[in-house]
Design a protein around this motif. Sequence first.
Motif, short mmCIF file in Angstrom:
data_model
loop_
_atom_site.label_atom_id
_atom_site.label_comp_id
_atom_site.label_asym_id
_atom_site.label_seq_id
_atom_site.Cartn_x
_atom_site.Cartn_y
_atom_site.Cartn_z
N CYS A 108 -23.83 -8.01 -22.36
CA CYS A 108 -22.59 -8.18 -21.73
C CYS A 108 -22.40 -7.82 -20.59
O CYS A 108 -22.95 -6.76 -20.07
CB CYS A 108 -21.59 -7.17 -22.93
N CYS A 109 -21.66 -8.16 -19.72
CA CYS A 109 -20.52 -9.34 -20.09
C CYS A 109 -21.22 -10.46 -19.08
O CYS A 109 -21.10 -10.17 -17.93
CB CYS A 109 -19.30 -9.14 -19.95
N THR A 110 -21.05 -11.79 -19.49
CA THR A 110 -21.15 -12.66 -18.71
C THR A 110 -20.17 -13.02 -17.81
O THR A 110 -18.94 -12.54 -18.32
CB THR A 110 -21.62 -14.12 -19.48
N ALA A 111 -20.20 -13.81 -16.72
CA ALA A 111 -19.12 -14.24 -15.88
C ALA A 111 -18.10 -15.37 -16.55
O ALA A 111 -17.11 -15.14 -16.41
CB ALA A 111 -19.60 -14.76 -14.42
N ASN A 112 -18.77 -16.08 -17.38
CA ASN A 112 -17.96 -17.14 -17.94
C ASN A 112 -18.12 -17.04 -19.49
O ASN A 112 -19.41 -16.96 -20.05
CB ASN A 112 -18.34 -18.43 -17.42
N PRO A 113 -17.18 -17.28 -20.33
CA PRO A 113 -17.47 -17.08 -21.87
C PRO A 113 -18.38 -18.24 -22.30
O PRO A 113 -18.24 -19.37 -21.99
CB PRO A 113 -15.78 -17.54 -22.42
N GLY A 114 -19.38 -17.98 -23.09
CA GLY A 114 -20.18 -18.74 -23.53
C GLY A 114 -21.09 -19.29 -22.53
O GLY A 114 -22.31 -20.07 -23.25
N LEU A 115 -21.39 -18.74 -21.54
CA LEU A 115 -22.32 -19.19 -20.65
C LEU A 115 -23.14 -18.05 -19.87
O LEU A 115 -22.76 -16.87 -19.91
CB LEU A 115 -21.79 -20.11 -19.55
N SER A 116 -24.20 -18.45 -19.25
CA SER A 116 -25.01 -17.61 -18.18
C SER A 116 -25.54 -16.44 -19.15
O SER A 116 -25.77 -16.42 -20.45
CB SER A 116 -23.96 -17.18 -17.31
N THR A 117 -26.07 -15.35 -18.24
CA THR A 117 -26.75 -14.21 -18.87
C THR A 117 -26.13 -12.77 -18.23
O THR A 117 -25.24 -13.28 -17.64
CB THR A 117 -28.07 -14.27 -18.55
N ALA A 118 -26.41 -12.00 -19.07
CA ALA A 118 -25.73 -10.67 -18.62
C ALA A 118 -26.85 -9.42 -18.72
O ALA A 118 -27.76 -9.71 -19.61
CB ALA A 118 -24.29 -10.39 -19.39
N GLY A 119 -26.59 -8.18 -18.49
CA GLY A 119 -27.24 -7.17 -18.50
C GLY A 119 -27.38 -6.79 -20.35
O GLY A 119 -26.45 -7.06 -21.04
N VAL A 120 -28.19 -5.91 -20.66
CA VAL A 120 -28.29 -5.48 -21.91
C VAL A 120 -27.09 -4.18 -22.10
O VAL A 120 -27.26 -3.48 -21.30
CB VAL A 120 -29.64 -4.82 -22.50
N ALA A 121 -26.26 -4.56 -23.12
CA ALA A 121 -25.45 -3.39 -23.32
C ALA A 121 -25.77 -2.44 -24.18
O ALA A 121 -25.32 -1.28 -24.31
CB ALA A 121 -23.86 -4.12 -23.78
N THR A 122 -26.11 -2.79 -25.49
CA THR A 122 -26.64 -1.88 -26.47
C THR A 122 -28.06 -1.23 -26.22
O THR A 122 -28.79 -1.49 -25.22
CB THR A 122 -26.72 -2.44 -27.72
N THR A 123 -28.49 -0.50 -27.16
CA THR A 123 -29.70 0.55 -26.80
C THR A 123 -30.96 -0.42 -26.48
O THR A 123 -31.25 -1.53 -26.89
CB THR A 123 -29.92 1.21 -28.25
#
Length: 196
Positions: free
Chosen positions: A79-94
Amino acid sequence: MKIRSMIAASLLLSALASPALAHTYVFDVVLTGPHEAPPNASPGQGLATVTFDMDLATMTIEASFSGLTGTTTASHIHCCTANPGLSTAGVATTTPSFTGFPLGVGSGTYNHTFDLTQASSYNPSFVTAHTDISGAMNFLLAGALAGKAYLNIHTQTFPGGEIRGFLVPVPEPETYALMGLGLAVVAVAAKRRQGA
């Protein structure tokens, strides 16, 4: 005048019914290779349900997966990508993987409840980026509600992720009931107008 009374009654019922599950958020996740970034042709697939209970400050993940071309090496929510349903983001959970997630397999099931008040439920950099644990918890839920969070499963064949899916909010049962009530009120009003 009667139509206004019926609409007022409908709104009152809506206000009374909504607090029942107001702090529980349920998301469905469909995991496939084509949903990955970059997309791949893996025959692997999976289904998950992610439930946030904000009264208890927990997140429960129930998942099943099969048909992976490699054996599992990690799984987590990004979480959290720049656009809903697209791209990648960093790991939020453990990290590197969900607590107790089955590793070294091509298929399996998973069910775990995370205490969102504990640092061990998050990637430390996600907590730092959002000030503290409370900020991380709220940002993760907001990202999920906005369609900017995804769950994926990494394998030896696809170290960047073999299958993934974005968290999609599931409407509460009350939402359907209220929508049905609203449609019934509109139908009754229309029928009365035709008869007048």
